[in-house]
Design an enzyme around this catalytic site. Sequence first.
Site, PDB file in Angstrom:
ATOM      1  N   ASP A   1      -6.685  59.604  19.045  1.00 52.73           N
ATOM      2  CA  ASP A   1      -7.561  59.859  20.187  1.00 52.73           C
ATOM      3  C   ASP A   1      -7.621  61.345  20.525  1.00 52.73           C
ATOM      4  OD1 ASP A   1      -4.765  59.435  20.872  1.00 52.73           O
ATOM      5  OD2 ASP A   1      -5.349  59.714  22.960  1.00 52.73           O
ATOM      6  N   HIS A   2      -6.995  62.166  19.696  1.00 50.16           N
ATOM      7  CA  HIS A   2      -6.862  63.592  19.979  1.00 50.16           C
ATOM      8  C   HIS A   2      -8.194  64.339  19.961  1.00 50.16           C
ATOM      9  CE1 HIS A   2      -3.029  62.087  18.606  1.00 50.16           C
ATOM     10  NE2 HIS A   2      -2.401  63.186  18.980  1.00 50.16           N
TER      11      HIS A   2
ATOM     12  N   THR B   1      -9.004  65.217  23.331  1.00 52.27           N
ATOM     13  CA  THR B   1      -8.076  66.163  23.947  1.00 52.27           C
ATOM     14  C   THR B   1      -8.171  67.563  23.364  1.00 52.27           C
ATOM     15  OG1 THR B   1      -6.550  64.311  24.246  1.00 52.27           O
ATOM     16  CG2 THR B   1      -5.655  66.516  24.563  1.00 52.27           C
TER      17      THR B   1
ATOM     18  N   TYR C   1       5.171  58.958  29.893  1.00 47.39           N
ATOM     19  CA  TYR C   1       5.889  60.199  29.654  1.00 47.39           C
ATOM     20  C   TYR C   1       6.509  60.715  30.951  1.00 47.39           C
ATOM     21  CZ  TYR C   1       3.515  60.500  25.141  1.00 47.39           C
ATOM     22  OH  TYR C   1       3.055  60.247  23.871  1.00 47.39           O
ATOM     23  N   ALA C   2       7.612  61.425  30.830  1.00 45.44           N
ATOM     24  CA  ALA C   2       8.230  62.101  31.972  1.00 45.44           C
ATOM     25  C   ALA C   2       7.704  63.528  31.996  1.00 45.44           C
ATOM     26  CB  ALA C   2       9.744  62.074  31.844  1.00 45.44           C
TER      27      ALA C   2
ATOM     28  N   LYS D   1       5.318  53.408  25.054  1.00 46.10           N
ATOM     29  CA  LYS D   1       5.526  54.595  24.226  1.00 46.10           C
ATOM     30  C   LYS D   1       6.098  55.698  25.105  1.00 46.10           C
ATOM     31  CE  LYS D   1       2.824  58.143  21.749  1.00 46.10           C
ATOM     32  NZ  LYS D   1       1.484  58.471  21.195  1.00 46.10           N
TER      33      LYS D   1
ATOM     34  N   GLY E   1       1.033  60.607  15.944  1.00 42.40           N
ATOM     35  CA  GLY E   1      -0.290  61.110  15.634  1.00 42.40           C
ATOM     36  C   GLY E   1      -0.321  62.251  14.652  1.00 42.40           C
TER      37      GLY E   1
END
Length: 264
Positions: free
Chosen positions: A24-25, A28, A143-144, A173, A225
Site C-alpha cells: 500500500d506504500h 504513502t 504501532y507505538a 501487526k 513490505g
Amino acid sequence: MSAGLSARLERISTDGRYLIVPMDHGLTIGAVNGLKDLEGTVESITSGGADAVLTQKGVANRVHPHKNGSGYIVHMNGSTSIGPDEDDKRVTCSIEEAIRAGADAVSFHINVGSNYEPSQIEALAELTGEADRYGIPVLAMAYARGPGIQGDEPEYLGHAVRLAEELGADVVKTAYSGDTESFQHVCESTTLPIVIAGGSPGTDAETVEMVRGAMDAGAAGISMGRSIFQHEDPEAITRAVSAVIHDDMDAEDALAAAGLTVEA
C-alpha cells in the site's frame, strides 16, 4: 468464530502462520521501485510463497490476475510522507468497497500514543463492528508512535497489540522489539496472532534472522513490505522468509534453500 470469518482467515494464512506482503506504500511514498510494475511484483512474491498481498482498493484489478491463489487484503486508511503529518491516517475505504474489490480481509493502521490515537481508536472500533457483521477479518496495524514514545519498547508494543484485541481485531501487526526475549512480552500481551513489520530494509541475513527471532518469541508470521517488494529478487527473499515461517528453518538454512548468499 463464524464460518465465513474462519474461511477468510485461512485464505490469508497457512496453518495459522502468516506471510503477508503489504504494498500500500504507493499512497504513502509514491510509485517507488517494486511498485511501478505492481503486477510483476505480485507475481513474484506469490510464486515465492506469500500467503497474502495487501494494497489500497484502487489497484485491486492489478493484483487479482497475478496473485496465484494467494489471499488479498485491502488497507482502509492512509497518509502521505509529504503531507503535514504522516501519523494522521485517514479512512480511505469502506467494508463494502473492500468486498467489491475482492478482499478476503481488511487492515487498518493505528498509532497508539500519537495525537491521533483517539480518533483512530474510534475508527478501528467502528470498523471491527462492521467487519464482524460481514464475517471479514480485520488486521490491525498497531504501532507505538507519538511524543515521548519509543516505537520498539516492549511495554509500548505490548500495549498496542492488547489495544487491538480489546477493540475486536482478528490479527495484529506491530514493530519488532529487536530480540526474541523482549518480544516474548509482546506476544504474551494478547491472544491474537501477531505479525511483525519489516521496518527499514537490511541485509538478507538481517531480514531472515529478524523473522526467526520473532517466530521463536511466539509470533505467527510477518507483514513485510519494502524488504520484500524492493528486493532485487522478491521471489527468492519471499521463499527464504517462507522457509522460516512455514518450514521452521533457521535463518542460514532458509537463505541457502532460497538460493541467497549468506553474508560472511
